[in-house]
Structure formats: C-alpha cells, structure tokens
Design a protein around this motif. Structure first.
Motif, mmCIF file in Angstrom:
data_model
loop_
_atom_site.group_PDB
_atom_site.id
_atom_site.type_symbol
_atom_site.label_atom_id
_atom_site.label_comp_id
_atom_site.label_asym_id
_atom_site.label_seq_id
_atom_site.Cartn_x
_atom_site.Cartn_y
_atom_site.Cartn_z
ATOM 1 N N HIS A 73 9.220 0.172 -10.088
ATOM 2 C CA HIS A 73 8.517 -1.238 -9.430
ATOM 3 C C HIS A 73 7.406 -1.522 -9.024
ATOM 4 N N GLY A 74 6.405 -0.694 -9.686
ATOM 5 C CA GLY A 74 5.274 -0.790 -9.683
ATOM 6 C C GLY A 74 4.574 0.579 -7.986
ATOM 7 N N ARG A 75 5.435 1.938 -8.436
ATOM 8 C CA ARG A 75 5.623 2.544 -7.481
ATOM 9 C C ARG A 75 6.158 3.636 -7.754
ATOM 10 N N SER A 76 6.338 4.632 -7.047
ATOM 11 C CA SER A 76 6.532 5.828 -7.539
ATOM 12 C C SER A 76 8.204 6.001 -6.349
ATOM 13 N N GLY A 77 9.019 6.498 -6.542
ATOM 14 C CA GLY A 77 10.024 6.598 -6.308
ATOM 15 C C GLY A 77 10.938 7.561 -6.610
ATOM 16 N N MET A 78 12.249 8.244 -5.898
ATOM 17 C CA MET A 78 13.163 9.449 -5.577
ATOM 18 C C MET A 78 14.284 8.515 -5.728
ATOM 19 N N VAL A 79 15.137 8.836 -6.337
ATOM 20 C CA VAL A 79 16.777 8.486 -6.720
ATOM 21 C C VAL A 79 17.848 9.190 -5.370
ATOM 22 N N LEU A 80 18.392 9.079 -3.825
ATOM 23 C CA LEU A 80 19.106 9.546 -3.274
ATOM 24 C C LEU A 80 20.335 9.169 -3.772
ATOM 25 N N SER A 81 21.045 10.003 -4.583
ATOM 26 C CA SER A 81 22.203 9.932 -5.134
ATOM 27 C C SER A 81 23.366 10.861 -3.986
ATOM 28 N N HIS A 82 22.731 11.831 -4.384
ATOM 29 C CA HIS A 82 24.108 13.193 -3.272
ATOM 30 C C HIS A 82 22.909 13.334 -1.881
ATOM 31 N N ALA A 83 23.839 13.988 -0.880
ATOM 32 C CA ALA A 83 23.439 14.373 0.217
ATOM 33 C C ALA A 83 22.860 15.735 0.428
ATOM 34 N N ARG A 84 24.138 16.855 -1.071
ATOM 35 C CA ARG A 84 23.197 17.501 -1.008
ATOM 36 C C ARG A 84 21.599 18.077 -1.782
ATOM 37 N N GLN A 85 20.772 16.970 -1.562
ATOM 38 C CA GLN A 85 19.888 16.510 -2.444
ATOM 39 C C GLN A 85 18.651 17.005 -1.079
ATOM 40 N N PHE A 86 18.962 16.844 -0.454
ATOM 41 C CA PHE A 86 18.680 16.681 1.226
ATOM 42 C C PHE A 86 18.635 18.991 1.724
ATOM 43 N N SER A 87 19.132 19.488 1.001
ATOM 44 C CA SER A 87 18.792 20.765 1.070
ATOM 45 C C SER A 87 18.816 21.537 -0.254
ATOM 46 N N GLY A 88 18.240 20.944 -1.057
ATOM 47 C CA GLY A 88 17.627 21.434 -2.562
ATOM 48 C C GLY A 88 18.726 21.298 -3.437
ATOM 49 N N GLY A 89 19.574 20.557 -3.339
ATOM 50 C CA GLY A 89 21.168 20.442 -4.408
ATOM 51 C C GLY A 89 20.483 18.960 -5.292
ATOM 52 N N PRO A 90 21.145 19.896 -6.618
ATOM 53 C CA PRO A 90 20.467 18.439 -7.514
ATOM 54 C C PRO A 90 21.435 17.028 -7.464
ATOM 55 N N PRO A 91 20.867 16.092 -7.329
ATOM 56 C CA PRO A 91 21.066 14.419 -7.982
ATOM 57 C C PRO A 91 22.573 14.700 -8.184
ATOM 58 N N LYS A 92 23.384 14.286 -7.883
ATOM 59 C CA LYS A 92 24.842 12.915 -8.764
ATOM 60 C C LYS A 92 24.651 12.995 -9.890
ATOM 61 N N LYS A 109 0.628 -0.760 0.317
ATOM 62 C CA LYS A 109 0.043 0.013 0.187
ATOM 63 C C LYS A 109 1.173 1.250 -0.127
ATOM 64 N N CYS A 110 1.890 1.094 0.442
ATOM 65 C CA CYS A 110 3.196 2.552 0.027
ATOM 66 C C CYS A 110 3.199 2.940 -0.909
ATOM 67 N N GLY A 111 2.740 3.703 -1.325
ATOM 68 C CA GLY A 111 2.977 4.322 -3.243
ATOM 69 C C GLY A 111 4.437 4.809 -3.255
ATOM 70 N N PHE A 112 5.267 5.908 -2.431
ATOM 71 C CA PHE A 112 6.649 6.236 -2.598
ATOM 72 C C PHE A 112 7.945 5.421 -1.935
ATOM 73 N N THR A 113 8.461 5.270 -2.580
ATOM 74 C CA THR A 113 9.399 5.168 -1.718
ATOM 75 C C THR A 113 10.983 5.913 -2.194
ATOM 76 N N ILE A 114 12.284 5.986 -1.469
ATOM 77 C CA ILE A 114 14.025 6.862 -1.647
ATOM 78 C C ILE A 114 14.452 5.596 -1.794
ATOM 79 N N VAL A 115 15.589 5.684 -2.583
ATOM 80 C CA VAL A 115 16.204 4.171 -2.707
ATOM 81 C C VAL A 115 17.337 5.372 -3.099
ATOM 82 N N SER A 116 18.583 4.884 -2.512
ATOM 83 C CA SER A 116 19.601 4.902 -2.581
ATOM 84 C C SER A 116 20.537 3.793 -2.839
ATOM 85 N N LEU A 117 21.643 3.790 -3.762
ATOM 86 C CA LEU A 117 22.566 3.038 -4.613
ATOM 87 C C LEU A 117 23.258 2.295 -3.967
ATOM 88 N N ARG A 118 23.992 1.692 -3.583
ATOM 89 C CA ARG A 118 25.554 1.251 -3.408
ATOM 90 C C ARG A 118 26.599 2.519 -4.066
#
Length: 167
Positions: A102-121, A66-75
């Motif tokens: 995979h059936g839901r929406s999500g966002m890839v977390l690729s850089h810590a600056r995304q937490f302060s409004g910065g762009p992904p890597k 039932k969870c429709g959103f996730t945040i993923v950070s790759l190795r």
C-alpha cells in the motif's frame, strides 16, 4: 596435533563468521522481493479490530504518510508469532521478504523464529493447490505413471503362457 586441529577448524570459523549483515528499515525498501535481515527499533505495536498487528518502526514524530516501512503480522499467524507487546521500545533483528504494501515497503511477520534469523512460515501457493485436498484418494496430478495399465494383470497372464516341452 594442536596445529592440525586449528588448521582444520579455521575454515569452519571463517564460514560461520560470514553471516548476512542486517540493513536498516529505511534501506530495506531498496531490497524489494528479497529475503533480508533488518535492524529496527519497534516504537509501538498497533492492533486493528480484525486482529492484524503492526510493528511501528518509525519514530512517533514521523507522520504516518512519511513512514516508508512497516512490519505486519496477520491474524491467522497469531499462534506462531505469539505476543508482540514485549517488543515495544526494543531493538530487533528480523528476517523476511521485503514486499510492496500500500505505497510503502514492508515485511510480513508470520513466525516468531524470524526474530532469531529463521525463515517465515511456509505458505503454499494457492494456485498450485487447486483441486487438491488431503482427504482425497486420487493423486493431485494426472500422472500416467501412477495409473494401472491393463487393469489387474499379473506378471504372467494365464493366456500368455507357453506350453512346456515334454508335456
């Protein structure tokens, strides 16, 4: 003088105040393939054996299906992202591109600056890099303007010189 200074700075203040509003994780699903800011509460940080980490934005009483959103950070982004356990039970504002995962929406977390409004890597498109290596001597594209035309000709070839008058 003060009035002139206030008038000059007013448009700057007005421009700075117009920042993007963040959407909730549930609303982010409506913004597929768009760069958005989301407001989310991180309930848990889950790490898989392969090093992939998930930031769980759904309450513990919500079933996984039932969870429709996730945040993923790759190795491979672990160094740029850093430690994620500190975000457990914390409200975050994060920027990124909403994608179908995979059936839901999500966002890839690729850089810590995304937490302060910065762009992904930045990740280059692998299709554009086909046949190119940083160590190769030739240019990555076959541009005719980068090839020498006519070998090692100088500006004036000795065969093309005209005879000077009087000699």
């Amino acid at each position: 003088m003060r009035l002139l200074l206030v008038i000059c700075l007013f448009p700057v203040v007005g421009f700075a105040a117009k920042s993007k509003d963040c959407v909730t994780a549930e609303e982010a699903a409506k913004h597929a393939n768009k760069d958005v800011c989301i407001d989310a509460h991180i309930y848990d940080v889950v790490e898989l054996p392969d090093g992939t980490r998930f930031l769980d934005v759904c309450p513990p009483d919500t079933p996984d299906e039932k969870c429709g959103f996730t945040i993923v950070s790759l190795r491979e982004d672990r160094v740029e992202v850093g430690e994620l356990q500190k975000y457990r039970d914390v409200d975050v504002h994060m920027r990124g591109v909403v994608q179908a995962m995979h059936g839901r929406s999500g966002m890839v977390l690729s850089h810590a600056r995304q937490f302060s409004g910065g762009p992904p890597k930045f990740k280059p498109n692998p299709k554009l890099l086909h046949g190119f290596s940083g160590e190769q001597a030739k240019p990555p594209i076959a541009d005719p303007n980068l090839r020498p035309h006519g070998g090692h000709r100088a500006f004036m070839n000795s065969r093309d010189q005209e005879a000077l008058h009087g000699r």
